[in-house]
Design a protein around this motif. Structure first.
Motif, PDB file in Angstrom:
ATOM      1  N   HIS A 156       0.829  -1.210   0.000  1.00 53.08           N
ATOM      2  CA  HIS A 156       0.000   0.000   0.000  1.00 53.08           C
ATOM      3  C   HIS A 156       0.864   1.260   0.000  1.00 53.08           C
ATOM      4  CE1 HIS A 156      -2.866   3.045   1.164  1.00 53.08           C
ATOM      5  NE2 HIS A 156      -2.260   3.212   2.328  1.00 53.08           N
ATOM      6  N   SER A 157       1.933   1.271   0.799  1.00 51.20           N
ATOM      7  CA  SER A 157       2.800   2.447   0.867  1.00 51.20           C
ATOM      8  C   SER A 157       3.486   2.704  -0.477  1.00 51.20           C
ATOM      9  CB  SER A 157       3.845   2.260   1.966  1.00 51.20           C
ATOM     10  OG  SER A 157       3.230   2.079   3.226  1.00 51.20           O
ATOM     11  N   ILE A 158       3.942   1.619  -1.140  1.00 53.61           N
ATOM     12  CA  ILE A 158       4.559   1.789  -2.461  1.00 53.61           C
ATOM     13  C   ILE A 158       3.548   2.325  -3.464  1.00 53.61           C
ATOM     14  CG2 ILE A 158       5.576   0.514  -4.408  1.00 53.61           C
ATOM     15  CD1 ILE A 158       7.018  -1.226  -2.367  1.00 53.61           C
ATOM     16  N   GLU A 159       2.324   1.827  -3.374  1.00 49.90           N
ATOM     17  CA  GLU A 159       1.281   2.325  -4.281  1.00 49.90           C
ATOM     18  C   GLU A 159       0.979   3.798  -4.011  1.00 49.90           C
ATOM     19  OE1 GLU A 159      -2.122  -0.165  -4.007  1.00 49.90           O
ATOM     20  OE2 GLU A 159      -1.173  -1.859  -5.039  1.00 49.90           O
ATOM     21  N   MET A 160       1.030   4.211  -2.717  1.00 50.11           N
ATOM     22  CA  MET A 160       0.816   5.625  -2.390  1.00 50.11           C
ATOM     23  C   MET A 160       1.888   6.507  -3.039  1.00 50.11           C
ATOM     24  SD  MET A 160      -0.282   5.563   1.630  1.00 50.11           S
ATOM     25  CE  MET A 160      -0.228   7.344   1.737  1.00 50.11           C
ATOM     26  N   ILE A 161       3.140   6.050  -2.998  1.00 53.73           N
ATOM     27  CA  ILE A 161       4.220   6.827  -3.608  1.00 53.73           C
ATOM     28  C   ILE A 161       4.052   6.864  -5.129  1.00 53.73           C
ATOM     29  CG2 ILE A 161       6.710   6.873  -4.013  1.00 53.73           C
ATOM     30  CD1 ILE A 161       7.095   5.786  -1.195  1.00 53.73           C
ATOM     31  N   ASN A 162       3.705   5.708  -5.696  1.00 56.00           N
ATOM     32  CA  ASN A 162       3.527   5.666  -7.144  1.00 56.00           C
ATOM     33  C   ASN A 162       2.360   6.541  -7.608  1.00 56.00           C
ATOM     34  OD1 ASN A 162       5.688   3.926  -7.528  1.00 56.00           O
ATOM     35  ND2 ASN A 162       4.420   2.073  -7.385  1.00 56.00           N
ATOM     36  N   ASN A 163       1.369   6.685  -6.759  1.00 52.42           N
ATOM     37  CA  ASN A 163       0.202   7.493  -7.126  1.00 52.42           C
ATOM     38  C   ASN A 163       0.382   8.974  -6.759  1.00 52.42           C
ATOM     39  OD1 ASN A 163      -1.120   5.203  -8.086  1.00 52.42           O
ATOM     40  ND2 ASN A 163      -2.044   4.766  -6.061  1.00 52.42           N
ATOM     41  N   SER A 164       1.528   9.305  -6.145  1.00 57.61           N
ATOM     42  CA  SER A 164       1.799  10.693  -5.772  1.00 57.61           C
ATOM     43  C   SER A 164       2.794  11.302  -6.747  1.00 57.61           C
ATOM     44  CB  SER A 164       2.348  10.759  -4.344  1.00 57.61           C
ATOM     45  OG  SER A 164       3.644  10.198  -4.282  1.00 57.61           O
ATOM     46  N   THR A 165       3.133  12.549  -6.474  1.00 52.60           N
ATOM     47  CA  THR A 165       4.117  13.249  -7.324  1.00 52.60           C
ATOM     48  C   THR A 165       5.514  13.216  -6.716  1.00 52.60           C
ATOM     49  OG1 THR A 165       3.592  15.339  -6.211  1.00 52.60           O
ATOM     50  CG2 THR A 165       2.339  14.799  -8.219  1.00 52.60           C
ATOM     51  N   LEU A 166       5.680  12.360  -5.710  1.00 46.94           N
ATOM     52  CA  LEU A 166       6.979  12.318  -5.048  1.00 46.94           C
ATOM     53  C   LEU A 166       8.080  11.901  -6.022  1.00 46.94           C
ATOM     54  CD1 LEU A 166       8.419  12.576  -2.283  1.00 46.94           C
ATOM     55  CD2 LEU A 166       8.041  10.121  -1.970  1.00 46.94           C
ATOM     56  N   LEU A 167       7.816  10.869  -6.815  1.00 50.63           N
ATOM     57  CA  LEU A 167       8.784  10.396  -7.818  1.00 50.63           C
ATOM     58  C   LEU A 167       8.123  10.504  -9.195  1.00 50.63           C
ATOM     59  CD1 LEU A 167      10.116   7.197  -5.982  1.00 50.63           C
ATOM     60  CD2 LEU A 167      11.242   9.417  -6.125  1.00 50.63           C
ATOM     61  N   SER A 168       8.141  11.661  -9.750  1.00 48.61           N
ATOM     62  CA  SER A 168       7.461  11.907 -11.026  1.00 48.61           C
ATOM     63  C   SER A 168       8.080  11.058 -12.123  1.00 48.61           C
ATOM     64  CB  SER A 168       7.557  13.386 -11.399  1.00 48.61           C
ATOM     65  OG  SER A 168       6.939  14.184 -10.412  1.00 48.61           O
ATOM     66  N   GLY A 169       7.242  10.240 -12.755  1.00 54.82           N
ATOM     67  CA  GLY A 169       7.695   9.430 -13.891  1.00 54.82           C
ATOM     68  C   GLY A 169       8.473   8.203 -13.494  1.00 54.82           C
ATOM     69  N   VAL A 170       8.711   8.012 -12.223  1.00 58.12           N
ATOM     70  CA  VAL A 170       9.467   6.849 -11.756  1.00 58.12           C
ATOM     71  C   VAL A 170       8.542   5.970 -10.932  1.00 58.12           C
ATOM     72  CG1 VAL A 170      11.423   6.018 -10.401  1.00 58.12           C
ATOM     73  CG2 VAL A 170      11.629   8.131 -11.712  1.00 58.12           C
ATOM     74  N   LYS A 171       8.469   4.716 -11.307  1.00 58.50           N
ATOM     75  CA  LYS A 171       7.587   3.779 -10.620  1.00 58.50           C
ATOM     76  C   LYS A 171       8.415   2.837  -9.760  1.00 58.50           C
ATOM     77  CE  LYS A 171       4.166   0.130 -11.358  1.00 58.50           C
ATOM     78  NZ  LYS A 171       3.474  -0.720 -12.351  1.00 58.50           N
ATOM     79  N   LEU A 172       7.934   2.657  -8.548  1.00 62.28           N
ATOM     80  CA  LEU A 172       8.570   1.693  -7.652  1.00 62.28           C
ATOM     81  C   LEU A 172       7.927   0.336  -7.834  1.00 62.28           C
ATOM     82  CD1 LEU A 172       8.897   3.687  -4.282  1.00 62.28           C
ATOM     83  CD2 LEU A 172      10.626   3.379  -6.057  1.00 62.28           C
ATOM     84  N   GLY A 173       8.760  -0.669  -7.927  1.00 64.10           N
ATOM     85  CA  GLY A 173       8.285  -2.039  -7.928  1.00 64.10           C
ATOM     86  C   GLY A 173       8.732  -2.739  -6.653  1.00 64.10           C
ATOM     87  N   TYR A 174       8.241  -3.930  -6.425  1.00 56.43           N
ATOM     88  CA  TYR A 174       8.616  -4.645  -5.205  1.00 56.43           C
ATOM     89  C   TYR A 174       8.752  -6.126  -5.494  1.00 56.43           C
ATOM     90  CZ  TYR A 174       3.518  -5.258  -5.068  1.00 56.43           C
ATOM     91  OH  TYR A 174       2.205  -5.539  -5.397  1.00 56.43           O
ATOM     92  N   GLU A 175       9.523  -6.750  -4.692  1.00 56.09           N
ATOM     93  CA  GLU A 175       9.754  -8.192  -4.749  1.00 56.09           C
ATOM     94  C   GLU A 175       9.804  -8.670  -3.306  1.00 56.09           C
ATOM     95  OE1 GLU A 175      13.321 -10.710  -6.522  1.00 56.09           O
ATOM     96  OE2 GLU A 175      12.337  -9.509  -8.068  1.00 56.09           O
ATOM     97  N   ILE A 176       8.715  -9.251  -2.851  1.00 55.23           N
ATOM     98  CA  ILE A 176       8.558  -9.611  -1.433  1.00 55.23           C
ATOM     99  C   ILE A 176       8.712 -11.112  -1.282  1.00 55.23           C
ATOM    100  CG2 ILE A 176       7.001  -9.584   0.543  1.00 55.23           C
ATOM    101  CD1 ILE A 176       5.697  -7.092  -0.672  1.00 55.23           C
ATOM    102  N   TYR A 177       9.518 -11.495  -0.277  1.00 56.70           N
ATOM    103  CA  TYR A 177       9.785 -12.903  -0.017  1.00 56.70           C
ATOM    104  C   TYR A 177       9.326 -13.268   1.389  1.00 56.70           C
ATOM    105  CZ  TYR A 177      12.630 -13.017  -4.238  1.00 56.70           C
ATOM    106  OH  TYR A 177      13.049 -12.953  -5.544  1.00 56.70           O
ATOM    107  N   ASP A 178       8.884 -14.490   1.489  1.00 62.50           N
ATOM    108  CA  ASP A 178       8.464 -15.046   2.777  1.00 62.50           C
ATOM    109  C   ASP A 178       9.648 -15.761   3.414  1.00 62.50           C
ATOM    110  OD1 ASP A 178       7.230 -16.148   4.941  1.00 62.50           O
ATOM    111  OD2 ASP A 178       5.931 -17.510   3.805  1.00 62.50           O
TER     112      ASP A 178
END
Length: 928
Positions: A79-101
């Protein structure tokens, strides 16, 4: 043909080697593509599925035991990564994630770390060995996690190879603050140094000093134990027992160790407070068995489980006792709550935990909401296979309210802070770079920016300190049963900087105060007025209570030592809780002895005045005239008056003036009195000395006024020197235990002794002179009474010396007053009372004729005696020498005796009885 076969074979080999790497289904938890990839490590399952095959082939095993609370933390990162991606904090740059258990296993976490370090955009997921990774680009730029400190330490040592930033949301082991060993590790929570400090402070504040601690046998548990021991020692808290449980639930001995720990808790009956540094699954098993054994204690919960819904929903958990927990400070997570409310099930291979949650919901669809947690636990202990189209409908209800109940706000907020910290650091880093290109920067460059990043969230500013910690503080929570359900209530905040608990209202303040009613001590509490006494064989918290000795006190409970009162101004009885101010004592005017002595002094003054009146009214009588004359009598009476008056300076609060006046006044006036009596004694000796040579010498020596002035002047000089060089002064005698004696310190014992010794010398000379003339006529014999008066003086002052030396306290001045009164009364009575008796009661003897008759009778008797003595001496002399004739000896001796006696009497009474002397001369001639 052979060439064609060779070409086909090479093509197959190249095609095979260019295939993307295959990853086990249970290893990758959730993924999403982006320009910048962020790794995540979460213990979504509590353990690995145990395998009976041994030996088994190496590889990643399957995980079981779905943890809903950790699943929520995973969703918080997404959710936090999606908030950043949906904001103007990193214009044009998308954060991705790779989560491991990580499955709560270090081995699995290390495998994930190796994947994070593998080369970006490579077919084979391998980490190249390089001597310098400055230009090496791994598949992820930073890692969020892990949760447990044990796993974070292992992962950090791998990530340190490339200085890849690792931001943990839960690992609190103090050792992770060491930037030499863990240079790329940061965290959004405080270290256990502050948590253990807060716990020890709460324990000490609640009045507990005998506690137990349970921890895990790993780096986290050992570090927490060591740090907590240091904090307890600083707060005078003792640890009765330390129980260490296996770190991982897959350990076969964990159940045995839990049973042994419960036996230890039961055996230590005085321990009612237990600090628990365990993981959720440890606490779950521990509490489940403790409830069965009816163990009721106060449990201090670490941040690992203090808000764990899995534990609050244990059946009958309220029977476990009171639970006080420390959790990470909450922030604003309202957006995350909205995210969960709108969470829908979209079957996909990109979020396996979400799929598993959906499967568990499907498997437990027939159960009530109240039993849903237990159903989840039962089903999550085995592998569930998910088929999207067969088992779950697309619009299946996610039961979002149930999911929110398992939310741990502090941990969710920590995950958000970790993601936001990376987002703001990337913003600062990407201002001058094209971060859409994965090769724009390396992880170590992001680490340098991340260490110094400052950002705001919910109106609060956050940054990492020099140790890479984000000291957000702690919330103190209580577990309360409300309507049959255990709820978690915040009661205070712990301020790390000032080491204080901050309460918001009186009700929560009372909650903390109520903890003091619970007793957890090795020994009975020592009450005020007592102190703790320990022996070498005892623990410092196990002691006996002994009463404080005299002049010591204790005003709090369980004091190690009694405090000493200021002996100069205060005192305390045995078992005292405070010091009492010493009473200032002196010979007060209201004191009975002082009143008695003052009355005697006033009586003496009245006697002096009465004698003065009597002598004034009988000036011309022989008794008064024979006393040395009116002037001498008045001077002596004045001296007695001053002596009686000087006693008043010994009574009342001592002042510098009274201290200097009393001894000087007494010494000078008494010396003057003795000097006057000395002249009278000398006069008597002159009158009755029949040795012509001695009589001539005494006549030349007898100068009354010079004698008086000289003798008194010597005393004046002594007192003057005394006052100049070592004057008496007020002194506080603090040697007595309960009172301060306010007294006059004589200044110089030598001067004091010299003054009294000089008076004694004069008195002794006076006594010798008076003793020589003790055979005067009875009616007018002053010498005999002067002798008695001097004897009384000597007896009084000889007695005074040992009494004065051994007496102390406020009645010490009374001793000197008594001696002054005795000597003064003795001389006054012996000198004047016989004369007053004659004047008042025998007036017939106080006439000129009676006076002459007495003198004549005494003179005749004395002359005859003297003549007989001379005859005897002459006869003896004649018999020895045979030269002097014996005839005519008796008349000649009698004549010589009378001549000498007449001369002495004339000299003695010439001022008072001139006419009597003339008449006596005529009779003497006739007689001859």
């Amino acid at each position: 043909m052979a060439l064609l076969i060779a070409l086909i074979t090479c093509f197959v080999i190249i095609l095979a080697t260019s295939q993307p790497c295959q990853t086990p289904d249970d290893f990758v938890a959730a993924t999403s593509s982006g320009h910048i990839m962020i790794g995540g490590l979460f213990a979504i399952h509590e353990k690995l599925l145990s395998s009976e095959d041994f030996p088994r082939p190496p590889g990643i095993q399957k995980c079981v035991g779905f943890e809903i609370s950790v699943f929520l933390q995973t969703l918080a990162m997404i959710h936090s990564i999606e908030m950043i991606n949906n904001s103007t904090l990193l214009s044009g740059v998308k954060l991705g994630y790779e989560i491991y258990d990580t499955c709560t296993e270090v081995t699995v976490a290390i495998a994930a770390a190796l994947k994070f370090l593998s080369k970006f955009n490579g077919c084979r997921e391998i980490t190249e060995f390089k001597c310098n990774y400055s230009s090496y680009t791994p598949r992820v730029k930073a890692v969020i996690g892990a949760g447990y400190s044990e796993i974070s330490m292992a992962v950090s040592r791998i990530l340190n190879l490339q200085l890849m930033p690792q931001v943990s949301y839960e690992s609190t082991a103090e050792i992770l603050s060491d930037k030499i060993r863990f240079p790329s590790f940061l965290r959004t929570v405080p270290s256990d140094f502050y948590q253990t400090k807060a716990m020890a402070h709460l324990i000490q504040k609640s009045g507990w000093n005998w506690i137990g601690i349970i921890t895990t046998d790993d780096d986290y548990g050992r570090q927490a134990l060591n740090t907590f021991v240091v904090q307890t020692v600083a707060n005078n808290v003792c640890i009765a027992f330390k129980e260490v449980l296996p770190a991982f639930i897959s350990d076969d001995t964990i159940e045995i160790r839990i049973n042994q720990t419960l036996e230890k808790i039961i055996a230590e009956a005085h321990v009612n407070v237990i600090v628990v540094f365990l993981r959720e699954f440890h606490v779950f098993n521990l509490f489940s068995k403790a409830i069965e054994r009816n163990i009721n204690k106060v449990w201090i919960a670490s941040d690992n489980w203090s808000t764990a819904t899995k534990i609050t929903t244990i059946p009958n958990v309220e029977r476990i006792g009171k639970i006080v927990g420390f959790t990470f400070r909450k922030g604003n997570i309202s957006s995350f709550q909205s995210f969960l409310q709108n969470l829908q099930m979209f079957p996909s291979d990109h979020n396996k935990p979400l799929n598993e949650y959906a499967m568990l919901l499907s498997a437990c669809a027939h159960v009530k909401d109240s039993d849903l947690s237990q159903c989840f636990s039962n089903h999550s202990q085995k592998t569930l296979f998910y088929k999207a189209n067969e088992n779950i409908e697309r619009n299946f209800s996610m039961k979002n309210d149930f999911l929110w109940d398992y939310n741990e706000p502090g941990l969710v907020h920590s995950v958000q802070l970790a993601v936001f910290a990376l987002g703001y650091a990337l913003r600062d880093l990407c201002r001058a770079r094209d971060c859409q290109n994965p090769n724009a920067f390396q992880p170590w460059e992001l680490l340098e920016v991340l260490k110094n990043v400052t950002f705001t969230d919910g109106g609060n500013s956050f940054h990492f300190d020099a140790h890479g910690d984000m000291n957000t503080g702690y919330d103190v929570v209580f577990w309360k049963e409300v309507n049959g359900h255990m709820t978690i209530t915040k009661v205070a905040q712990y301020d790390l900087k000032n080491d204080v608990f901050i309460t918001t209202d009186q009700e929560t303040k009372n909650e903390l105060q109520n903890l003091k009613q619970i007793r957890s001590k090795c020994s009975k509490e020592c009450s005020p007025g007592q102190m703790k006494k320990t022996t070498r064989s005892q623990h410092i918290c196990c002691y006996e209570c002994v009463n404080c000795p005299e002049n010591h006190y204790s005003n709090q409970t369980d004091m190690d030592h009694c405090l000493l009162c200021n002996n100069k101004t205060h005192w305390a009885p045995v078992k005292s809780t405070t010091c009492f101010e010493k009473e200032v004592e002196y010979l007060n005017w209201n004191d009975f002895l002082a009143i008695l002595l003052l009355a005697l002094s006033l009586l003496g003054i009245m006697f002096v005045l009465a004698i003065g009146i009597i002598f004034t009214r009988n000036l011309n009588t022989p008794v008064v005239k024979s006393s040395g004359g009116l002037m001498v009598c008045y001077v002596i009476l004045l001296c007695h008056f001053l002596n009686f008056t000087s006693t008043g300076f010994f009574i009342g609060e001592p002042q510098d003036f009274t201290c200097k006046t009393r001894q000087t006044l007494f010494g000078v006036s008494f010396t003057l009195c003795i000097s006057c009596i000395l002249t009278k004694s000398l006069k008597i000796l002159l009158a009755f000395s029949f040795d012509p040579n001695l009589q001539n010498f005494l006549r030349g020596l007898y100068k009354p006024i010079p004698i008086i002035f000289t003798c008194t002047g010597v005393q004046v000089v002594i007192c003057t020197l005394w006052l100049i060089f070592a004057a008496p002064a007020v002194e506080e005698d603090v040697s007595l235990p309960r009172v301060i004696i306010l007294e006059c310190e004589e200044g110089s014992v030598l001067a004091f002794g010299t003054m009294l010794g000089y008076i004694a010398i004069l008195a002794f000379i006076c006594f010798i002179f008076a003793f020589k003339g003790r055979k005067l006529p009875e009616n007018y014999n002053e010498a005999k009474f002067i002798t008695f008066g001097m004897l009384i003086y000597f007896i009084a002052w000889i007695t005074f010396i040992p009494v004065y030396a051994t007496t102390f306290g406020k009645h010490l001045p009374a001793v000197e007053i008594i001696v002054i009164l005795i000597s003064n009364y003795g001389i006054l009575c012996c000198t004047f009372f016989p004369k007053c008796y004659v004047i008042l009661c025998k007036q017939d003897t106080n006439t000129k004729s009676a006076f002459l008759k007495t003198i004549y009778t005494y003179s005749s008797h004395s002359a005859d005696s003297l003549a007989m003595s001379h005859v005897s001496l002459d006869s003896t002399h004649s018999s020895n020498t045979m030269t002097r004739p014996s005839s005519g000896g008796k008349p000649a001796a009698r004549q010589k005796s009378r001549d000498l006696q007449t001369q002495a009497l004339e000299h003695t009474f010439k001022e008072n009885a001139t006419s009597a002397s003339k008449t006596w001369s005529r009779k003497r001639n006739l007689s001859i």
